[in-house]
Design an enzyme around this catalytic site. Structure first.
Site, PDB file in Angstrom:
ATOM      1  N   SER A  87       0.849  -1.187   0.000  1.00 28.67           N
ATOM      2  CA  SER A  87       0.000   0.000   0.000  1.00 28.67           C
ATOM      3  C   SER A  87       0.886   1.239   0.000  1.00 28.67           C
ATOM      4  O   SER A  87       2.105   1.140   0.071  1.00 28.67           O
ATOM      5  CB  SER A  87      -0.892   0.005   1.245  1.00 28.67           C
ATOM      6  OG  SER A  87      -0.108   0.412   2.359  1.00 28.67           O
ATOM      7  N   LYS A  88       0.214   2.380  -0.057  1.00 28.85           N
ATOM      8  CA  LYS A  88       0.944   3.649  -0.106  1.00 28.85           C
ATOM      9  C   LYS A  88       1.851   3.837   1.101  1.00 28.85           C
ATOM     10  O   LYS A  88       2.800   4.617   1.058  1.00 28.85           O
ATOM     11  CB  LYS A  88      -0.051   4.806  -0.180  1.00 28.85           C
ATOM     12  CG  LYS A  88      -0.704   4.904  -1.532  1.00 28.85           C
ATOM     13  CD  LYS A  88      -1.180   6.330  -1.793  1.00 28.85           C
ATOM     14  CE  LYS A  88      -1.899   6.451  -3.125  1.00 28.85           C
ATOM     15  NZ  LYS A  88      -3.341   6.467  -3.037  1.00 28.85           N
ATOM     16  N   ARG A  89       1.530   3.136   2.201  1.00 30.04           N
ATOM     17  CA  ARG A  89       2.390   3.251   3.385  1.00 30.04           C
ATOM     18  C   ARG A  89       3.794   2.725   3.106  1.00 30.04           C
ATOM     19  O   ARG A  89       4.768   3.169   3.667  1.00 30.04           O
ATOM     20  CB  ARG A  89       1.796   2.454   4.549  1.00 30.04           C
ATOM     21  CG  ARG A  89       0.784   3.171   5.384  1.00 30.04           C
ATOM     22  CD  ARG A  89       0.217   2.234   6.443  1.00 30.04           C
ATOM     23  NE  ARG A  89      -0.536   1.139   5.817  1.00 30.04           N
ATOM     24  CZ  ARG A  89      -0.192  -0.120   5.826  1.00 30.04           C
ATOM     25  NH1 ARG A  89       0.890  -0.511   6.443  1.00 30.04           N
ATOM     26  NH2 ARG A  89      -0.935  -1.044   5.220  1.00 30.04           N
ATOM     27  N   ASP A  90       3.873   1.706   2.229  1.00 29.57           N
ATOM     28  CA  ASP A  90       5.160   1.053   1.972  1.00 29.57           C
ATOM     29  C   ASP A  90       6.008   1.836   0.976  1.00 29.57           C
ATOM     30  O   ASP A  90       7.212   1.960   1.135  1.00 29.57           O
ATOM     31  CB  ASP A  90       4.933  -0.349   1.396  1.00 29.57           C
ATOM     32  CG  ASP A  90       4.076  -1.200   2.309  1.00 29.57           C
ATOM     33  OD1 ASP A  90       4.558  -1.514   3.402  1.00 29.57           O
ATOM     34  OD2 ASP A  90       2.945  -1.547   1.933  1.00 29.57           O
TER      35      ASP A  90
END
Ligand code: GLU
Length: 518
Positions: A256-259
């Protein structure tokens, strides 16, 4: 004998956002399989959801394809014999299939409101059963349907799934899986109001477009089951499906965008080599060979086979992608690297734009000197500053200049040596022949040519001479090199020192040496 079937594969994005890493991986595998099988690769745009589909997303997808080097044989901008390739332009085809499945009894009209559907699900759940559509419209009589229609309700179309069957699915990704079809909803094919939904439109298109293989993420496995049953209802063979594991982030959960940035073009904008991004994404679930990570598109195609795609989720590792980007920079042809870095160099104002046209060899040299030192393109411009502007020494350079009280004399001696040597002129100079920039040798393994055979001394000659000077001065070579680098570049790290002398040329070197030896 029937003619052999041409393999036909497709990528079928919904243009409701930018192309992500996961979508790009699906596209790469379908593309590589089409090329490996000698078949055709199609791009089909699944834009029946007109409210969420945008032209900008479509443009982003096509641009991502172009950037990654994925060509398509049929689809937007190319046309083809199986078009249209936009689902929004195929509504009459879906209407035909809908009518046919309704007539054969494989589809039925459902008059439920969404509240009724939801209430039915809740009731099943409360009874300890799987929450799904309770099939209350599955067996309506003609009279009941007429009555509902008469009361103003508009029907959607649902697919009638078999109620008592264990279906054995042969999936190229997941292997053999037995699915109890009772657990699969009577799914909506066409919404009340007429909008065809994904599973329905997808089967119609895969059938009409002659699709033979479909590689896609495992989140579509249950869709695949619905699609298999619809193919069967139409009396047609389904494509071979391969449902492949998700791409995971560092924490083992779905990427996800967190990664990391998930949009493909973000990597272009951050200055990654497109070849590296292609190569890295291809490796998220497939391997080229046990000991080789870097490969070209052609090399991938020569080895690719759908059954070799991995069975467990691959982790996205941005560090490894950056490493790979650096490897591609090192392998790149200089002119490619000049072109790829140009937007970043210009955006940073590190080189005047006119120099690209007037002094292409200067640009080649600047890039050549730093080819071993960068991974991403924006790392280049900060390394070029000292070329055009006389540098202010940083702390490390100041230290190297101050370490030996005799350093100013050594630098003066080196300036004298350079003044007598055949070294290239500095850019920019007066127009004319002397304005030509001497090209740095690119082949580091070539033997050093004789001094009399070259118009300018090469970096290796310059180094020989500097070593001889250090001997004459009775000092260690390093004692000459450190203040020299500080004087010429204002810092203590960078490309080979004699590459820099060569590149800066006579006038710049002499001016900087004289400023530091005062
Ligand atoms: N439009 C679907 C998606 O973007 C396509 C899935 C498929 O390949 O069938 O997920």
């Amino acid at each position: 004998m029937s003619a052999p079937v041409t393999p036909r594969l497709r990528f079928a994005p919904s243009p409701t956002g930018p192309l992500h890493i996961g979508g790009a991986r699906t596209a790469i595998y379908n593309w590589a399989a089409a090329r490996a099988l000698g078949g055709r690769f199609l791009l089909r745009i699944e834009d029946t959801d007109q409210a969420r589909s945008t032209k900008a997303s479509l443009e982003n997808i096509l641009e991502s394809f172009r950037w990654l080097g994925l060509d398509w044989d049929e689809g937007p901008e190319h046309g083809g014999d199986f078009g249209p390739y936009f689902q929004s332009e195929r509504l009459d085809i879906y209407a035909r299939y809908g009518a046919r499945l309704l007539a054969s009894g494989h589809a039925y009209e459902c008059f439920c409101t969404s509240e009724e559907v939801e209430a039915g699900r809740e009731a099943l759940k409360a009874a300890g059963r799987s929450p799904m559509y309770d099939r209350r419209c599955r067996d309506l009589s003609d009279a009941q349907r007429e009555e509902l229609r008469g009361s103003g309700r508009v029907a959607s179309l649902r697919f009638r799934m078999p109620l008592d069957e264990d279906l054995t699915v042969h999936d190229l990704g997941k292997g053999q899986v037995v699915v109890n079809l009772r657990e699969v909803d009577d799914w909506v094919m066409v919404r009340a109001g007429g909008m065809p939904l994904y599973n329905f439109a997808c089967v119609v298109d895969d059938l009409e477009m002659g699709i033979t293989h479909v590689v896609r993420g495992e989140e579509h496995f249950v869709n695949g089951v619905k699609q298999l049953v619809m193919f069967r209802a139409l009396g047609q063979p389904a494509p071979q499906y391969a449902h492949i594991p998700l791409i995971l982030g560092k924490d083992g959960k779905k990427l996800s965008k967190r990664d990391a940035s998930t949009a493909v073009l973000d990597y272009r904008d951050h200055g990654y080599s497109a070849d590296a991004v292609f190569n890295y994404i291809a490796l998220l679930g497939w391997s080229f060979s046990g000991d080789q990570d870097l490969f070209t598109r052609d090399e991938m195609v020569a080895r690719f086979a759908i059954p070799d795609i991995g069975k467990s989720g691959a982790k996205f590792d941005e560090e490894k992608l950056q490493w790979m980007a650096g490897e591609y920079v090192r392998r790149a042809a200089i002119d490619d690297l000049v072109a790829w870095t140009k937007p970043f160099v210009l955006a940073a104002g590190a080189v005047p734009e006119s120099a690209y046209a007037s002094h292409p060899d200067l640009l080649r040299n600047l890039v050549r000197c730093n080819q071993e030192r960068i991974r991403l393109f924006p790392e280049l411009p900060p390394k070029l500053g000292y070329y055009f502007t006389d540098p202010e020494p940083d702390d490390a350079a100041r230290k190297n200049l101050a370490k030996f009280p005799d350093a100013p004399q050594w630098l003066a001696a080196y300036a004298e040596l350079l003044g007598d040597s055949a070294i290239p002129p500095s850019y920019p100079k007066d127009r004319g022949d002397a304005d030509r920039v001497a090209v740095l040798p690119t082949d580091r393994n070539a033997s050093l040519p004789d001094r009399s055979a070259v118009p300018f001394l090469l970096p290796a000659h310059l180094e020989e001479d500097a070593r001889a000077l250090a001997d004459r001065l009775g000092i260690k070579f390093g004692n000459l090199v450190h203040p020299l680098r500080a004087a010429l570049t204002g810092t203590d790290k960078g490309p080979g020192l004699f590459d820099i002398v060569y590149l800066l040329g006579r006038e710049r070197c002499l001016a900087r040496l004289s400023a530091s030896s005062r």
